[in-house]
Design a protein around this motif. Structure first.
Motif, PDB file in Angstrom:
ATOM      1  N   LYS A 271      13.311   2.461 -18.653  1.00 34.01           N
ATOM      2  CA  LYS A 271      13.114   1.046 -18.966  1.00 34.01           C
ATOM      3  C   LYS A 271      14.456   0.339 -19.138  1.00 34.01           C
ATOM      4  N   GLN A 272      15.355   0.981 -19.862  1.00 33.92           N
ATOM      5  CA  GLN A 272      16.659   0.365 -20.098  1.00 33.92           C
ATOM      6  C   GLN A 272      17.435   0.191 -18.794  1.00 33.92           C
ATOM      7  N   LEU A 273      17.339   1.178 -17.909  1.00 30.81           N
ATOM      8  CA  LEU A 273      17.998   1.066 -16.614  1.00 30.81           C
ATOM      9  C   LEU A 273      17.337  -0.015 -15.764  1.00 30.81           C
ATOM     10  N   CYS A 274      16.007  -0.022 -15.750  1.00 28.26           N
ATOM     11  CA  CYS A 274      15.284  -1.006 -14.943  1.00 28.26           C
ATOM     12  C   CYS A 274      15.595  -2.440 -15.387  1.00 28.26           C
ATOM     13  N   MET A 275      15.780  -2.633 -16.674  1.00 31.08           N
ATOM     14  CA  MET A 275      16.119  -3.973 -17.153  1.00 31.08           C
ATOM     15  C   MET A 275      17.450  -4.433 -16.561  1.00 31.08           C
ATOM     16  N   GLY A 278      16.855  -5.332 -12.889  1.00 31.01           N
ATOM     17  CA  GLY A 278      15.905  -6.390 -12.599  1.00 31.01           C
ATOM     18  C   GLY A 278      14.591  -5.878 -12.057  1.00 31.01           C
ATOM     19  N   VAL A 279      14.210  -4.665 -12.445  1.00 30.24           N
ATOM     20  CA  VAL A 279      12.963  -4.043 -11.991  1.00 30.24           C
ATOM     21  C   VAL A 279      11.998  -3.930 -13.173  1.00 30.24           C
ATOM     22  N   ILE A 281       9.588  -1.987 -15.200  1.00 25.09           N
ATOM     23  CA  ILE A 281       9.245  -0.573 -15.378  1.00 25.09           C
ATOM     24  C   ILE A 281       7.736  -0.372 -15.464  1.00 25.09           C
ATOM     25  N   TRP A 282       7.018  -1.336 -16.035  1.00 29.18           N
ATOM     26  CA  TRP A 282       5.561  -1.183 -16.152  1.00 29.18           C
ATOM     27  C   TRP A 282       4.900  -1.238 -14.776  1.00 29.18           C
ATOM     28  N   GLU A 283       5.397  -2.083 -13.924  1.00 32.56           N
ATOM     29  CA  GLU A 283       4.879  -2.133 -12.560  1.00 32.56           C
ATOM     30  C   GLU A 283       5.182  -0.830 -11.831  1.00 32.56           C
ATOM     31  N   VAL A 284       6.370  -0.286 -12.076  1.00 30.29           N
ATOM     32  CA  VAL A 284       6.757   0.979 -11.457  1.00 30.29           C
ATOM     33  C   VAL A 284       5.822   2.102 -11.891  1.00 30.29           C
ATOM     34  N   VAL A 285       5.561   2.204 -13.185  1.00 20.89           N
ATOM     35  CA  VAL A 285       4.691   3.274 -13.694  1.00 20.89           C
ATOM     36  C   VAL A 285       3.286   3.123 -13.144  1.00 20.89           C
ATOM     37  N   ASP A 286       2.772   1.888 -13.130  1.00 22.92           N
ATOM     38  CA  ASP A 286       1.420   1.668 -12.607  1.00 22.92           C
ATOM     39  C   ASP A 286       1.326   2.064 -11.136  1.00 22.92           C
ATOM     40  N   ALA A 287       2.363   1.756 -10.388  1.00 26.53           N
ATOM     41  CA  ALA A 287       2.352   2.113  -8.967  1.00 26.53           C
ATOM     42  C   ALA A 287       2.422   3.626  -8.792  1.00 26.53           C
ATOM     43  N   ALA A 288       3.273   4.287  -9.592  1.00 24.86           N
ATOM     44  CA  ALA A 288       3.398   5.744  -9.500  1.00 24.86           C
ATOM     45  C   ALA A 288       2.098   6.436  -9.892  1.00 24.86           C
ATOM     46  N   ILE A 467       9.423 -16.035 -22.989  1.00 25.04           N
ATOM     47  CA  ILE A 467       9.201 -14.584 -23.140  1.00 25.04           C
ATOM     48  C   ILE A 467      10.407 -13.791 -22.637  1.00 25.04           C
ATOM     49  N   VAL A 468      10.863 -12.885 -23.471  1.00 19.93           N
ATOM     50  CA  VAL A 468      11.871 -11.907 -23.078  1.00 19.93           C
ATOM     51  C   VAL A 468      11.229 -10.531 -23.224  1.00 19.93           C
ATOM     52  N   ARG A 469      11.101  -9.821 -22.117  1.00 12.37           N
ATOM     53  CA  ARG A 469      10.439  -8.516 -22.164  1.00 12.37           C
ATOM     54  C   ARG A 469      11.483  -7.406 -22.281  1.00 12.37           C
ATOM     55  N   CYS A 470      11.201  -6.467 -23.193  1.00 13.12           N
ATOM     56  CA  CYS A 470      12.129  -5.345 -23.365  1.00 13.12           C
ATOM     57  C   CYS A 470      11.355  -4.055 -23.637  1.00 13.12           C
TER      58      CYS A 470
END
Length: 470
Positions: A271-275, A278-279, A281-288, A467-470
């Motif tokens: 998550k920290q890397l994806c932030m 600009g990716v 992470i929740w979309e990534v996990v759902d896709a995986a 909204i700031v997502r972290c």
């Protein structure tokens, strides 16, 4: 914890003469099958009380033991202190003979005694087994041959033998009562105390999987102990899983939770890397997660909480040192997860600064202090650490949680705060979503807030520059 004296124990054991003495496994199983077996449960918290209700619902007469007089009085008055356990559930158990007590002399009357007490960590991440030790010392004067003693508290491999068996053996030597460790070929005779370990698998807030559908792992000191425990638990759980020893059962529970800890740490780090990249992470996990094999979805958050996941990995790390082994992978996962509250605090500070608001004196409202959604459980909650981190920056911190009108002090926190009504959201410089309770109407909160920092992806369906997502 009550310990009793010699006269008390002798009188209690004399009174237990009304309980038929069993000498064979067949007799023991028959008492379970007929529901004549008396069940004692020590520790009436998030594990012990639901377990009590399961046994009561199956027709067993259960006695609950706890050192907390307030809990005992509450239960005996037909009330409850755990959300989702209603007064009618307690009343139904009482109709089946349930009662609670602080008097450990009654242990002598039980056929089975299940120990469900806390096993926290010290400030140095070492196991604190004082609750287990004190409990076993308390029951030792009253145990008798033919009883089944089961430890359910999560702990490192070897605890059942090193602590439970040792204390019962030392105390029993004075009365000629021994822990039974029969040879493998002996599967029927019972001439001592049966001892086993069966890890709790309680999942607070889980409304999908019925408790009785969670398989029960059981490891006894010998075959009769394992079979007796399987017979008992098999009366309330759909499936029992016998293993070769208590240590195997103890390690099983640790593996389950270390697996979760490591995978949560992985997505927290990603998550920290994806932030930065600009990716989402929740979309990534759902896709995986659409892959039908070889992947299980874990989601990031502000840290980990509850009794098990933040604690269990360090139990094994501590024990491994006895063998000259360093659990590097497990320790790294623990460090990543423990650092998440600091990461969230920094994101709040950064978001405030981006709005031109200094952290010192900034008014921050933390939504949710429970460790996960829709539970009344503060144990190891990352929200508590986040609040203290923000206070350390000089922020004026308040919280809201529908399950906690007040938060006082515990083993690791001393907040002494009261829940702030959601109607005051607009008064705060920043609203931090730390726990995504279903009671929160996120659209309304976002509309009324000046700034929202979301650590749970609770606003995923809302688009707003606030909204700031972290």
């Amino acid at each position: 914890m009550a310990t009793g004296n010699i006269e008390d124990s002798e009188q209690a054991l004399a009174n237990s003469g009304t309980v038929p003495s069993v000498t064979t496994l067949t007799e023991w199983k028959a008492r379970v099958q007929s529901r004549e077996a008396r069940v004692g449960i020590i520790g009436l918290g998030y594990v012990g009380l639901p377990l009590t209700l399961l046994f009561s619902s199956e027709g067993f007469r259960v006695t609950g033991f706890d050192v907390d007089e307030k809990k005992v009085d509450t239960l005996n008055n037909g009330a409850s202190y755990i959300w989702r356990i209603e007064p009618e559930h307690i009343a139904a158990a009482q109709a089946k003979g349930f009662r609670a007590t602080t008097d450990f002399k009654d242990i002598a009357e039980m056929d089975a005694v299940l120990i469900c007490v806390p096993t926290p960590l010290t400030e140095h991440h070492a196991p604190d087994l004082s609750y287990v030790e004190t409990t076993v010392h308390a029951i030792a004067p009253y145990v008798r041959a033919g009883q089944l003693i089961v430890l359910e508290s999560t702990t490192y491999p070897g605890t059942t033998e090193e602590i439970v068996v040792r204390i019962l053996t030392e105390a029993g030597a004075k009365r000629g009562v021994n822990v039974q460790i029969a040879p493998p070929e002996e599967t029927e005779q019972i001439d001592g105390i049966l001892v086993a370990f069966s890890p709790e698998r309680e999942d607070p807030g889980n409304m999908i999987t019925p408790r009785r559908e969670i398989p029960k792992v059981v490891g006894g000191m010998d075959k009769p102990a394992t079979e007796a425990a399987c017979a008992l638990y098999g009366s309330i759980f759909t499936k029992t899983v016998p293993v070769s020893s208590p240590a195997t059962a103890e390690m099983t529970k640790l593996l389950e939770n270390i697996y979760r800890s490591v995978n949560i740490a992985l997505v927290n780090e990603l998550k920290q890397l994806c932030m930065k990249m600009g990716v989402d992470i929740w979309e990534v996990v759902d896709a995986a997660a659409t892959k039908p094999f070889g992947f299980q979805a874990f989601y990031p958050g502000p840290g980990i909480g509850g009794h098990c996941i933040p604690v269990d990995p360090f139990y094994l790390t501590w024990k491994a040192k006895e063998y000259g082994f360093t659990t590097r992978f497990i320790q790294l996962a623990g460090e990543v997860n423990e650092d998440m509250p600091v990461f969230v605090m920094r994101q709040v500070a950064r978001a405030l600064n981006a709005q031109g608001v200094a952290t010192k004196g900034a008014k921050v409202l933390v939504l949710g202090v429970a460790y996960k959604a829709d539970v009344d459980d503060l144990r190891e909650s990352p929200s508590l650490a986040i609040i203290e981190q923000l206070q350390g920056l000089g922020c004026d911190v308040s919280y809201n949680d529908p399950f906690f009108p007040k938060v006082g002090h515990g083993r690791k926190y001393a907040l002494n705060m009261e829940s702030t009504p959601l109607e005051r959201v607009s008064e705060f410089d920043c609203v931090l979503i730390a726990t995504d309770h279903s009671a929160y109407e996120m659209e309304t909160i976002v509309a009324e807030a000046k700034l929202v920092v979301d650590s749970r992806n609770a606003t995923r369906h809302i688009q707003s520059p606030k909204i700031v997502r972290c």
